[in-house]
Structures are given as C-alpha cells and as structure tokens.
Design an enzyme around this catalytic site. Structure first.
Site, mmCIF file in Angstrom:
data_model
loop_
_atom_site.group_PDB
_atom_site.id
_atom_site.type_symbol
_atom_site.label_atom_id
_atom_site.label_comp_id
_atom_site.label_asym_id
_atom_site.label_seq_id
_atom_site.Cartn_x
_atom_site.Cartn_y
_atom_site.Cartn_z
ATOM 1 N N LYS A 209 -93.163 36.936 22.909
ATOM 2 C CA LYS A 209 -93.223 36.887 24.440
ATOM 3 C C LYS A 209 -94.508 37.090 25.003
ATOM 4 O O LYS A 209 -94.986 36.241 25.691
ATOM 5 C CB LYS A 209 -91.999 37.518 25.148
ATOM 6 C CG LYS A 209 -91.672 37.270 26.648
ATOM 7 C CD LYS A 209 -90.582 38.123 27.161
ATOM 8 C CE LYS A 209 -89.404 37.630 26.631
ATOM 9 N NZ LYS A 209 -88.320 38.319 27.542
ATOM 10 N N GLU A 215 -97.487 44.154 15.520
ATOM 11 C CA GLU A 215 -97.002 43.672 14.375
ATOM 12 C C GLU A 215 -96.990 42.218 14.176
ATOM 13 O O GLU A 215 -97.780 41.537 12.983
ATOM 14 C CB GLU A 215 -95.429 44.198 14.161
ATOM 15 C CG GLU A 215 -95.164 45.751 14.171
ATOM 16 C CD GLU A 215 -94.696 46.243 15.503
ATOM 17 O OE1 GLU A 215 -94.134 47.314 15.254
ATOM 18 O OE2 GLU A 215 -95.207 45.518 16.314
ATOM 19 N N GLY A 269 -84.967 40.053 23.949
ATOM 20 C CA GLY A 269 -85.289 39.770 22.578
ATOM 21 C C GLY A 269 -84.243 39.642 21.681
ATOM 22 O O GLY A 269 -84.032 38.668 21.071
ATOM 23 N N ARG A 270 -83.268 40.759 21.934
ATOM 24 C CA ARG A 270 -82.312 41.008 20.760
ATOM 25 C C ARG A 270 -81.141 39.708 20.921
ATOM 26 O O ARG A 270 -80.414 39.648 20.023
ATOM 27 C CB ARG A 270 -81.851 42.136 20.648
ATOM 28 C CG ARG A 270 -81.099 42.961 22.048
ATOM 29 C CD ARG A 270 -80.932 44.366 21.661
ATOM 30 N NE ARG A 270 -80.558 45.129 23.013
ATOM 31 C CZ ARG A 270 -81.574 45.396 23.913
ATOM 32 N NH1 ARG A 270 -82.945 45.080 23.736
ATOM 33 N NH2 ARG A 270 -81.237 46.073 24.973
ATOM 34 N N GLU A 355 -79.893 49.368 19.753
ATOM 35 C CA GLU A 355 -80.698 49.128 20.833
ATOM 36 C C GLU A 355 -80.110 48.968 22.188
ATOM 37 O O GLU A 355 -80.632 49.460 23.241
ATOM 38 C CB GLU A 355 -81.690 48.156 20.509
ATOM 39 C CG GLU A 355 -83.146 48.142 21.267
ATOM 40 C CD GLU A 355 -84.133 47.019 20.818
ATOM 41 O OE1 GLU A 355 -84.661 47.297 19.825
ATOM 42 O OE2 GLU A 355 -84.039 46.050 21.166
ATOM 43 N N HIS A 386 -68.000 48.381 -4.367
ATOM 44 C CA HIS A 386 -68.723 48.963 -5.681
ATOM 45 C C HIS A 386 -69.923 50.062 -5.034
ATOM 46 O O HIS A 386 -70.814 50.457 -5.968
ATOM 47 C CB HIS A 386 -69.305 47.943 -6.313
ATOM 48 C CG HIS A 386 -68.066 47.462 -7.031
ATOM 49 N ND1 HIS A 386 -67.349 47.551 -8.387
ATOM 50 C CD2 HIS A 386 -67.304 46.144 -6.835
ATOM 51 C CE1 HIS A 386 -66.505 46.710 -8.752
ATOM 52 N NE2 HIS A 386 -66.364 46.003 -7.814
ATOM 53 N N LYS A 514 -94.315 53.571 19.764
ATOM 54 C CA LYS A 514 -95.335 52.393 19.652
ATOM 55 C C LYS A 514 -96.668 52.917 20.311
ATOM 56 O O LYS A 514 -98.102 52.798 19.957
ATOM 57 C CB LYS A 514 -95.047 51.048 20.464
ATOM 58 C CG LYS A 514 -94.031 50.496 19.747
ATOM 59 C CD LYS A 514 -93.658 49.005 20.718
ATOM 60 C CE LYS A 514 -92.774 48.241 19.967
ATOM 61 N NZ LYS A 514 -92.364 46.871 20.684
#
Length: 548
Positions: A209, A215, A269-270, A355, A386, A514
């Site tokens: 954005k 990153e 964002g999510r 979040e 399993h 951050k």
C-alpha cells in the site's frame, strides 16, 4: 459513535451465562444427544451448498438462547449496520471497514465520506480483468516478445497470505501460468524462488500500500537487481506491476503509471485479497474464477446481513467461540480442512483472527478483564490425525475444532474421497463419544486377552470424549464456495470483536517490533551498539562477531 461500547461482562446475558455454565459445564455430549433425538436437526444450518452442524458442541438450547441474548444486548445488529454502511468503525485509524464493497454488486451503492465508491471499485475490477486476460492469452508479452510463463507476487502479511492461500486452494482451476510468492525478508527465500526463473518470461507483482514496507521493498529491490543483470532498464516497465497507493514511489522504481493498481484505506490488509491485491489470483485462475470468488463472498455477506441471528452461520459460530473462550477457558481453536487444497487456510486465518482480535484494550480505552482473541492453528486432515490429534483426544486442554469438508472430489477419485470423508465424519464422532472403560474392556475380551495381562494398559486406552466440534460440509470446492467460506470467517471475526468490545481493524501490535528492528539494523551495520538491554546487546554483538 460508530460501534456500541458495551462491556459484555456487565450485561444481564453474561451474568445469566455465568450461572448457566456452572449448571451445564459437566454435561457430556452423549447425554445431550440421548435426551433429545432431534438435537442434530435443531442445531444444523443448511444454506445454499453449506451444511453446518454445530450439534456436537457443549451447549444446550438454553445456552444457545442466552448467547443470542448476549448478541442482542451488546447491540450486534446496530454494529452490523455500521459495518456495512461505511461508518468509521475502525475508530482508532478513523477509517471505514468496507472489504465487503469489493465484492458487492455493481448496482449497489456503498458510500464513504458521502461518495459512492462502487464505480471506482468496478473500474479497478475492469483493469484487473483486462490485464489478466492479456497476460493469460499471451497478448501482453515481456520485453523480448516472449509470452509470460511465471508470475511472482511480492508482498507480506495481507499482501501475501490471502493470495497465496487462494492460489493454492484453487490450483485445480489454475491455467498455464506458474505462480510464486515471495514474502519473508530472509534473503534465502527470495533467492530460492528466483534461481529457476527466466527473467524474459516472468511477471512480477509488487503489493504494498505504501510502497515502503521493509520486507516487500527489500525483496522487490533484490529481484529488480537480479532482473537487470540480464535485461535492460527499460524492460522493468514491461515485467513489473504494482498494487499501491504511492504513485510517486512506484514510478521511481521504474513501473509505468498504467501498471499501477490502486488500493483504498478503507480496506485492511488482511481483508484485501478481494481487491487488486488479488491480482495474482486473477492471473493464476483467470478473472472469471476470481470474480466467482468475489460473488461467493458477496452471497455470504448477504446471508450475514439479512438472516435472523439463530440461523446466521457467522453469528452462531462467533458466539460459540465466545462460549468456549470466556466460559470454558479454552485458549485455542483448531481448524481442520479435509482437503489438501486448503493447506494454507489455517495460516491465513491466523492473521485474520489473531491480528484482528488479539487486543487487551476495549473500545472505551480500558484494559479488559476477560479473555479476547483465541489462538488459531491446524492443518489438513488426515495429516492432522497423525500429528496433533492425540492432544485433542486425550490431552488436558479443551480445544474446540472446526472440521471443513467437501462432498465431491475435484478429480473424481471416489475411492479416495470415501476414505477421506469417512475419517472426516468419524473423527467428530470419536471426539464426541470417546471410548469408555466398558468399551475398552469389551475390546480386550474380543481379543481373548486376560484382564491380568492388560490391567496396566487399561487406563491408557480410555477416551473421555466430550470434545466439541463444528462441522462445515460443503458440496464442492469451487471459487464461489471458497469465497463464501473466507467471508464466513471474516464476519465471525467481526461478531467476536463486537461482543468483546474491542476494535478488530487496527493492528498497532505489529508496529513496535518493526520500529525496534530499524534501530537494531543500524547497530548491526555500525561499529557501535546503541542502548539496549544486556540480552539484546549480547545478541547483536554475537552476530557481528561471528560474521567478522
């Protein structure tokens, strides 16, 4: 104010639920089914291609009624109206929360600050369609005239998890393009992805954005430098596109303005895979399937918005979480999809749920005196059986679980599908019923084993059962049904946040690390180390010592 600000523990319904819990907490699911032959039908919701059975939960009809009272008392309906009408329910960031507008119908009107945003939404959808169609058909080519064979999505968080999950989930519908995802700032990650790619036939989609996310920009810069080792500078404009609001930064990177797909600050964002953030989805499966994904989500939006609470899937499931989290003290929930296609679904939900609702300050600005968000985890069955099912079956923790299954196999292998679904159904039965000491005894007798020989083993074979599960049985994994499923969990997040009286749509908790990382980065690159606690200083010095 856009949302009610009601402490749930101060409501009459909460008080009633607390007293009711003391009465029912020891009841076994087997007893509840024995007492009511119609329990399963009463606690099943059938909607379109969804069959949702919540009867294997540790609730009675009175529990259900009291949970509905709680929803009413915290003014959930008023909150839903604010949610869908574009009010600034993300109050801490002064934003509306309108990812639902991204999948609304073109004839709908959705207003933000007095402006109908639907024409803008559909203009971007048209841009996505044209771009996707041109790349997939080969009409849009790379700088050297070769058609694209690979797409690399560069993003992190919501700019990665949603698209990555959906692309894998819909891989049955994938076209000839191979889609890759780069997210982690770990240099080994990006280098592993690009080492087998041909720069002449690869398209890169940078999703950020602000176009400043460390990153994402680090990975994009590394990829751009790798690309320019063999390609001319002007080729960047043909091979790189961006989803961003920072036009200036994107153009500085070398991306043409016509290759920028816009975003909006009223989409978190999510919850952004429905926007141009989903460009890699559209490229992977085609715009028609991407649009079907949005259409499915819109159908769930309408179900959530218009269905009475008692038959409303997101509301019922959201209230069940509150029941276990706040009364039984369950801290986690497992999500078990019985399809390998949903391998990343729990990972995706971890961001969406944790979040959003991992907050300890309520909407009044006060520290809560009750539990809020739950820990989400899981992986596909039968693999999960399993791995961690031992803990759910015989561990000391109460872990409610969602079982998600699909009636029809996409490749049509009926033998495999019957074995898969037999496990899907049997596990919920086993978790509910368990195995009594009498049943264990009968098993030993059937094998003609003497009690003396097995008495030491006996207690280890008993299963208490009474482990709650909710079953979501869906006809088939299609783009539309996946859209419904994702939207269901989005609205479930909203319901929980409203009841817990927290703001679900900010994420200040991700910022502190951050900020400190930037400070540590400077120390790693400099001769001196700034002020830190002794442990942190020791770690910085150890890193520098080993490297040097």
């Amino acid at each position: 104010m856009a949302l009610p600000k009601i402490n749930p523990t101060e409501t009459k319904a909460w008080s009633k639920l607390s007293g009711h819990f003391e009465t029912v907490k020891g009841l076994h699911l087997k007893e509840l089914f024995a007492e009511d032959a119609a329990r399963a039908s009463k606690m099943t919701i059938q909607w379109e291609d969804f069959y949702v059975d919540y009867s294997k939960n540790r609730i009675t009809e009175e529990t259900f009624s009291l949970l509905m009272e709680l929803a009413d008392e915290v003014k959930l309906k008023e909150a839903m109206n604010a949610y869908f009408s574009g009010e600034e329910i993300n109050e801490t960031e002064k934003r509306a929360v309108l990812h639902t507008a991204l999948r609304a119908k073109q004839t709908d009107e959705v207003f933000v600050d007095g402006k109908n945003v639907m024409p803008e939404v559909f203009a971007v959808k048209d841009q996505i369609k044209k771009f996707s169609d041109d790349v997939i058909s080969g009409n849009r080519k790379g700088h050297s005239g070769k058609a694209f064979t690979d797409v690399v999505n560069i993003g992190i968080g919501g700019s990665d998890l949603g698209p990555a999950m959906v692309v894998e989930a819909l891989s049955f519908y994938q076209n000839h393009l191979t889609t890759h995802f780069v997210s982690n700032v770990d240099g080994d990650h990006v280098n592993e992805v690009i080492k087998h790619l041909d720069p002449e036939t690869t398209l890169f989609v940078i999703v950020s954005k602000t176009f400043t996310t460390q990153e994402t920009i680090s990975n994009a810069t590394t990829i751009r430098n790798w690309f320019l080792l063999t390609q001319p500078e002007e080729a960047v404009a043909d091979h790189f596109v961006a989803v961003s609001t920072n036009i200036e930064k994107v153009q500085e990177f070398g991306i043409a303005k016509s290759n920028i797909f816009p975003m909006w600050d009223w989409v978190g964002g999510r919850f952004s895979l429905w926007s141009a953030v989903g460009l890699s989805i559209s490229l992977s499966v085609g715009f028609e399937h991407f649009n079907a994904l949005l259409s499915g989500a819109n159908k769930m939006d309408e179900h959530f918005k218009t269905t009475p609470f008692e038959d409303n899937i997101p509301i019922v499931l959201g209230l069940l979480t509150v029941w276990y989290n706040n009364f039984f003290g369950s801290e986690s929930e497992a999500v078990i999809p019985y399809t390998q296609y949903l391998n990343q679904f729990a990972t995706y939900l971890q961001q969406g749920i944790m979040e959003s609702n991992g907050k300890y300050i309520d909407r009044n600005g006060q520290k809560v005196n009750y539990q809020t968000g739950t820990v989400i985890w899981g992986e596909p069955g039968t693999n999960a059986q399993h791995a961690f099912f031992q803990l759910i079956h015989q561990g000391t923790k109460l872990i409610p679980a969602d079982f998600i299954g699909f009636v029809n196999a996409l490749h049509g292998d009926q033998d495999h599908q019957e074995k898969l679904i037999s496990n899907f159904i049997a596990q919920t039965e086993a978790l509910m019923n368990g195995k009594t000491s009498e049943e264990v005894l009968q098993e030993f007798k059937a094998k003609n084993e003497s009690l003396d020989a097995v008495k030491e083993l006996f207690p280890f074979k008993v299963f208490e059962g009474n482990k709650p599960t909710t079953t979501l049985f869906i006809n088939k994994l299609t783009p539309e049904s996946l859209g419904k499923l994702i939207a269901l969990y989005e609205h479930r997040i909203f319901v929980q946040g409203v009841i817990w009286n927290i703001f679900s749509y900010d994420q200040f908790g991700v910022e502190l690390g951050k900020q400190l990382a930037n400070k540590v980065l400077k120390d790693l690159k400099s001769q001196d180390v700034g002020a830190h606690d002794p442990s942190t200083s020791g770690l910085i010095n150890h890193f520098k010592k080993i490297l040097n």
